[in-house]
Design an enzyme around this catalytic site. Structure first.
Site, short mmCIF file in Angstrom:
data_model
loop_
_atom_site.label_atom_id
_atom_site.label_comp_id
_atom_site.label_asym_id
_atom_site.label_seq_id
_atom_site.Cartn_x
_atom_site.Cartn_y
_atom_site.Cartn_z
N GLU A 1 6.63 -7.25 -7.24
CA GLU A 1 6.88 -6.22 -6.08
C GLU A 1 6.76 -6.85 -4.82
OE1 GLU A 1 3.93 -3.09 -7.14
OE2 GLU A 1 5.70 -1.82 -7.74
N ALA B 1 -3.75 1.28 -11.70
CA ALA B 1 -4.28 2.38 -11.04
C ALA B 1 -4.46 3.88 -11.79
CB ALA B 1 -3.37 2.65 -9.75
N TYR C 1 -9.65 3.57 -6.74
CA TYR C 1 -8.99 4.53 -7.36
C TYR C 1 -10.10 5.17 -8.31
CZ TYR C 1 -4.70 2.67 -5.92
OH TYR C 1 -3.50 2.36 -5.11
#
Lengths: 403, 403
Positions: free
Chosen positions: A172, A316, A15
């Site tokens: 997640e 991120a 990123y």
């Protein structure tokens, strides 16, 4: 074509590195500086989507983009090689296949998994580390299912999946597994009551530090879909087929994944930077301490939140924002102008809990749950694609799953 | 509801068993007899498509059909259980979960893989035996690819696939692998020059007994797509990661599949039938020798070709034709009419060599090659679906790959 222009070398196409490179091409004219982007692979991948690759929810190609599709190779020199170390003394990056001089350096090499020295973890657990390691996890899980009905005495525990670490990635990941495991049962004719998904967290609760109400919501949602939680369970050892927790209890599984910790890239220590818990605490300008031409971004850096006297969380979102400050400051250095300080703009944090559930906070800590949060999560995921490659890339790789 | 009608029990829902059951429902009125179909799974699968499942060309569900979707459960009693043995003395079939009386019995339990006692083959090789075993092969292969880039010192031989046996299945299987391996290379970022596909045949040539010109065509086509042949290579031993051939040479691989031999189902010997090479040589009526109510069909039977004084080859085509004779003869027995003899109607044989190539003979030994043969092969494959479930099933599960 050799030039006398100053050379900016960006290490890592995550990123932070991708966004820095992209912004440099906008903020600088081609005459002002040569830009070089160094990356191990010829693709950028979405680190925050890797748990979906590991669970088999999305395929690898949705989670990655060819670098040359979003960075113009005529404007930026793309070098696909692995970094060995940085030689600050003579301003060289040592690559596996050669050296590279720099005038300005951006170190954005991302994280490495940290097992905190837990016995056997490095040898026996899978890590959600990169594209290669993540897709192997899914293939390993699928193979356990494919094998099961062919065994003379199949072991039910071979279909258990142990996930060490109840942080963001671990939660997640089990959310995606809760969607995928029933599909694997149907695909391989397996009784859906046999597989287990077990999340093990040493702290008294999963997602330590997160809002309690949101954590309770996440736990209930995942438990309803069959995920088991072992909170306050300290992992003493990772065996080939089990975690040993607390007072010697063994939790057996055919697949073991460790998501419990990350640290900065080991290139940092090899290059002689002073480290705090594996990362470099950078200046407000994102320059490395006592350096005037080396920026350190993303998961390699601690950027201090002075108000709270602790670092901003390494996300991120932060990494993308680092790129803005870093590219602006490189331009300022080239122009002999004063540098700006990084200010974190918290847009919130949403954790996905599967296909159509999520939870998190947005805008001044407004709490979101369920489908609204899930929808917001997809907006967040797609936003990076938009920044990276505009509407075309967003349409091609974006998440528009109906729910 | 118990009845006094004679009970016909069909064992096995392969080509022969499914077709016999289907034809019995057409040839007999519901009042004439009760029909029971016994099968281990609730699905029928296409044995001749299993090599495609094993190579990952098609998914399992294209290669199988729920039995109750094509056989009316109100007309035929469907029993999903495993056969332990047949008690001819008291006309009972012993199942894992109970017994079943019969008046007429049809044994159509298919083949078992025969390793001819080759040391280590049973322990270390995969077999293209049924749905479960075949899909495990593909998952095993894919896992080798998924793992490769994560190894510190990857072994190139882990991406080699060894196929023992150059008969029909072995050749069709390497043909599919030649299509799939390049896709796996692209999917997992692997140099396409690393994987190998190696077919090992003990006879001087692959496809022994087949037309030489056709065999030469097949070999050339497959070699051009990277398949290696080791003909005249007798396998002395199968190790965990290698075949030992001839004078001790080892051929290493990460995946080993044995396609070199089949025999009749072992239920035959457990039930006291006299066997020739693992199968029962049946009468022209397809009755078992000296039995007046037990038919044996498909891969469990040798049906003699009197003109050539050798058995007809055991193919799906034969098995389907057995069903016609068997169902007609059961009706004749119920009506005290004379039985008919089986006459094989050879429609030809086509071997697939991948997506768009094939070779074989049709109608009076006319030779076919390439796309024409490939097209014919799909027609043959779809024909069974049409017989089984009419146009609806053909459209749903048929092969209409463009080429």
């Amino acid at each position: 074509m050799s030039t006398n222009k100053p050379r900016i070398v960006v290490l890592g196409a995550g990123y932070a590195g991708m966004m820095t490179t992209k912004q440099l091409t906008k903020k600088l004219s081609p005459e002002e500086a040569e830009i070089v982007l160094v990356n191990k692979h010829n693709y950028h991948y979405q680190t925050t989507w890797l748990h979906e690759v590991a669970a088999g929810t999305i395929n690898t190609n949705q989670a990655r983009v060819m670098i040359s599709d979003v960075i113009n190779p005529n404007r930026v020199r793309l070098v696909y090689d692995s970094v060995v170390k940085v030689n600050k003394d003579n301003q060289k990056v040592v690559l596996e296949n050669g050296d590279l001089d720099y005038d300005y350096l951006v170190i954005a090499l991302g994280f490495e998994t940290n097992t905190f020295g837990i016995k056997g973890m490095k040898e026996n657990a899978f890590f959600i580390q990169d594209v290669d390691s993540s897709r192997q996890i899914y293939e390993h899980i699928e193979y356990q299912f494919a094998k099961y009905n062919n065994e003379e005495n199949p072991k039910e525990e071979s279909l258990a999946i142990l996930v060490g670490g109840g942080g963001f990635t671990g939660i997640e990941f089990v959310g995606e597994l809760a969607e995928q495991v029933p599909k694997l049962c149907r695909k391989y004719d397996i009784d859906p009551n046999i597989p287990r998904i077990i999340n093990v967290e040493a702290a008294p609760s999963i997602m330590p530090g997160f809002d309690e109400e949101l954590v309770a919501y996440a736990k209930k949602s995942l438990e309803e879909r069959g995920v088991e939680f072992r909170e306050g369970a300290k992992i003493a050892e990772c065996k080939e087929d089990a975690f040993v927790v607390n007072e010697g209890e063994q939790i057996k599984a055919g697949t073991i994944v460790w998501t419990g910790g990350v640290t900065g890239n080991s290139i940092l220590s090899k290059s002689g930077f002073e480290l705090t818990k594996g990362k470099v605490t950078v200046e407000d300008t994102l320059l490395a301490p006592s350096e005037d031409n080396i920026f350190i971004l993303g998961d390699c850096a601690w950027v201090m939140n002075k108000e709270e006297d602790r670092p901003y969380p390494p996300t991120a979102q932060s990494a993308i924002q680092h790129a803005g400050t870093c590219s602006t400051n490189i331009k300022a250095l080239l122009h002999n102008e004063p540098l700006e300080s990084f200010i974190f703009d918290n847009k919130g944090t949403v954790a996905s809990l599967g296909k159509s559930d999520a939870m998190g906070t947005v805008f001044d800590d407004k709490k979101l749950y369920g489908k609204t949060a899930s929808s917001m999560k997809k907006v967040i995921d797609n936003r990076w694609l938009f920044l990276l490659g505009g509407p075309k890339l967003t349409l091609k790789k974006g998440k528009f799953r109906p729910f």
